[in-house]
Design a protein around this motif. Sequence first.
Motif, PDB file in Angstrom:
ATOM      1  N   GLU A 140       0.828  -1.205   0.000  1.00  0.00           N
ATOM      2  CA  GLU A 140       0.000   0.000   0.000  1.00  0.00           C
ATOM      3  C   GLU A 140       0.857   1.247   0.000  1.00  0.00           C
ATOM      4  OE1 GLU A 140      -3.549   2.089   2.692  1.00  0.00           O
ATOM      5  OE2 GLU A 140      -2.844   0.055   3.157  1.00  0.00           O
ATOM      6  N   HIS A 141       2.008   1.167   0.692  1.00  0.00           N
ATOM      7  CA  HIS A 141       2.909   2.319   0.805  1.00  0.00           C
ATOM      8  C   HIS A 141       4.273   1.950   0.218  1.00  0.00           C
ATOM      9  CE1 HIS A 141      -0.105   4.105   3.382  1.00  0.00           C
ATOM     10  NE2 HIS A 141      -0.074   3.034   4.153  1.00  0.00           N
ATOM     11  N   PRO A 142       4.706   2.618  -0.852  1.00  0.00           N
ATOM     12  CA  PRO A 142       5.976   2.281  -1.501  1.00  0.00           C
ATOM     13  C   PRO A 142       7.180   2.750  -0.685  1.00  0.00           C
ATOM     14  CG  PRO A 142       5.023   4.214  -2.544  1.00  0.00           C
ATOM     15  CD  PRO A 142       4.004   3.717  -1.548  1.00  0.00           C
ATOM     16  N   LYS A 143       8.350   2.251  -1.045  1.00  0.00           N
ATOM     17  CA  LYS A 143       9.576   2.735  -0.425  1.00  0.00           C
ATOM     18  C   LYS A 143       9.654   4.255  -0.559  1.00  0.00           C
ATOM     19  CE  LYS A 143      12.351   0.261  -3.010  1.00  0.00           C
ATOM     20  NZ  LYS A 143      13.564  -0.343  -3.558  1.00  0.00           N
ATOM     21  N   PRO A 144      10.166   4.956   0.459  1.00  0.00           N
ATOM     22  CA  PRO A 144      10.950   4.453   1.598  1.00  0.00           C
ATOM     23  C   PRO A 144      10.143   3.911   2.771  1.00  0.00           C
ATOM     24  CG  PRO A 144      10.871   6.833   1.675  1.00  0.00           C
ATOM     25  CD  PRO A 144      10.188   6.435   0.389  1.00  0.00           C
ATOM     26  N   SER A 145       8.839   3.713   2.599  1.00  0.00           N
ATOM     27  CA  SER A 145       8.103   2.978   3.621  1.00  0.00           C
ATOM     28  C   SER A 145       8.737   1.600   3.771  1.00  0.00           C
ATOM     29  CB  SER A 145       6.638   2.821   3.216  1.00  0.00           C
ATOM     30  OG  SER A 145       6.015   1.803   3.987  1.00  0.00           O
ATOM     31  N   LYS A 150       9.577  -5.206   5.514  1.00  0.00           N
ATOM     32  CA  LYS A 150       9.099  -5.893   6.712  1.00  0.00           C
ATOM     33  C   LYS A 150       8.263  -7.120   6.347  1.00  0.00           C
ATOM     34  CE  LYS A 150       9.018  -2.121  10.095  1.00  0.00           C
ATOM     35  NZ  LYS A 150       8.149  -1.297  10.981  1.00  0.00           N
ATOM     36  N   PHE A 151       7.449  -6.999   5.313  1.00  0.00           N
ATOM     37  CA  PHE A 151       6.624  -8.127   4.884  1.00  0.00           C
ATOM     38  C   PHE A 151       7.496  -9.295   4.423  1.00  0.00           C
ATOM     39  CE2 PHE A 151       4.196 -10.407   1.569  1.00  0.00           C
ATOM     40  CZ  PHE A 151       3.143 -10.865   2.350  1.00  0.00           C
ATOM     41  N   LEU A 158      12.318 -14.498   9.608  1.00  0.00           N
ATOM     42  CA  LEU A 158      13.664 -14.108  10.011  1.00  0.00           C
ATOM     43  C   LEU A 158      13.627 -12.982  11.034  1.00  0.00           C
ATOM     44  CD1 LEU A 158      15.266 -14.005   6.458  1.00  0.00           C
ATOM     45  CD2 LEU A 158      15.755 -15.713   8.207  1.00  0.00           C
ATOM     46  N   GLU A 159      14.712 -12.855  11.777  1.00  0.00           N
ATOM     47  CA  GLU A 159      14.921 -11.704  12.649  1.00  0.00           C
ATOM     48  C   GLU A 159      15.555 -10.576  11.825  1.00  0.00           C
ATOM     49  OE1 GLU A 159      13.968 -11.481  15.776  1.00  0.00           O
ATOM     50  OE2 GLU A 159      13.214 -13.550  15.802  1.00  0.00           O
ATOM     51  N   LYS A 160      15.207  -9.336  12.175  1.00  0.00           N
ATOM     52  CA  LYS A 160      15.774  -8.203  11.434  1.00  0.00           C
ATOM     53  C   LYS A 160      17.293  -8.184  11.475  1.00  0.00           C
ATOM     54  CE  LYS A 160      11.855  -5.060  12.171  1.00  0.00           C
ATOM     55  NZ  LYS A 160      11.452  -3.763  12.769  1.00  0.00           N
ATOM     56  N   ALA A 176      15.759   0.850   4.501  1.00  0.00           N
ATOM     57  CA  ALA A 176      16.448   0.011   5.480  1.00  0.00           C
ATOM     58  C   ALA A 176      16.426   0.657   6.862  1.00  0.00           C
ATOM     59  CB  ALA A 176      17.884  -0.241   5.031  1.00  0.00           C
ATOM     60  N   LEU A 177      16.639   1.965   6.896  1.00  0.00           N
ATOM     61  CA  LEU A 177      16.638   2.686   8.167  1.00  0.00           C
ATOM     62  C   LEU A 177      15.269   2.578   8.849  1.00  0.00           C
ATOM     63  CD1 LEU A 177      18.100   4.628  10.135  1.00  0.00           C
ATOM     64  CD2 LEU A 177      17.310   6.521   8.689  1.00  0.00           C
ATOM     65  N   HIS A 178      14.194   2.785   8.078  1.00  0.00           N
ATOM     66  CA  HIS A 178      12.842   2.723   8.642  1.00  0.00           C
ATOM     67  C   HIS A 178      12.483   1.305   9.092  1.00  0.00           C
ATOM     68  CE1 HIS A 178      12.366   6.803   7.576  1.00  0.00           C
ATOM     69  NE2 HIS A 178      12.010   6.644   6.314  1.00  0.00           N
ATOM     70  N   ALA A 179      13.078   0.300   8.422  1.00  0.00           N
ATOM     71  CA  ALA A 179      12.801  -1.093   8.790  1.00  0.00           C
ATOM     72  C   ALA A 179      13.717  -1.595   9.889  1.00  0.00           C
ATOM     73  CB  ALA A 179      12.942  -1.989   7.566  1.00  0.00           C
TER      74      ALA A 179
END
Length: 212
Positions: A140-145, A150-151, A158-160, A176-179
Amino acid sequence: MKDYKAYLFDFDYTLADSSQGIVKCYRNVLNRHGFTSVSDDDIKRTIGKTLEESFSIFTDNHDPEFLARLKKEYVAEADRIMTDNTVLFPETVNVLSALKKSNAKIGIISTKYRYRIKECLDRNLDENIVDIIIGGEDVEHPKPSPEGLKFAIKQLDLEKSSVLYIGDSTVDAETALHAAVDFAGVLNGVTTSDELAAYPHVAVMNDLNGLL
């Protein structure tokens, strides 16, 4: 650089050079509507943004209906010429194959449509190498979301901390920063080393061989 359980990649200017196709598609649409002053470099600087964002930049028009119409025209152009004008970087197949042989998971998170990425990969890559593809139509929300990233991490169970995201642009670095996952920049595109290094990173690499 440590070993990761998963290597998740952007597509354009990271795994493949589709700039020739992208420029042609934008150029055909923009010329049709009289926007003839946009340069190839202007277009290349927006690779990684959504189609709506890019057309808004090129036309200085923010009307959603107008941008949606240009997007529809772009997709029609891309259906016709994009795959034939997209090539994987010389090291892509070897690097992905080597990472897969190390038992790492491989994924792609891109604003490009999933079916278009798959078209290119089917021509060049063993179908068992890539575990997951998240395209622009999947979020629904493109990068940088961080939604797509995360999905993918959730789907791969996996762990982040065990994931590295690799991309060529500041949009990728922000994603990457937001995730809250590690980021490695690759200098295949038009974004400079200094621009990428301004974000948290574990590496800024000349090409994908830096992962091996």
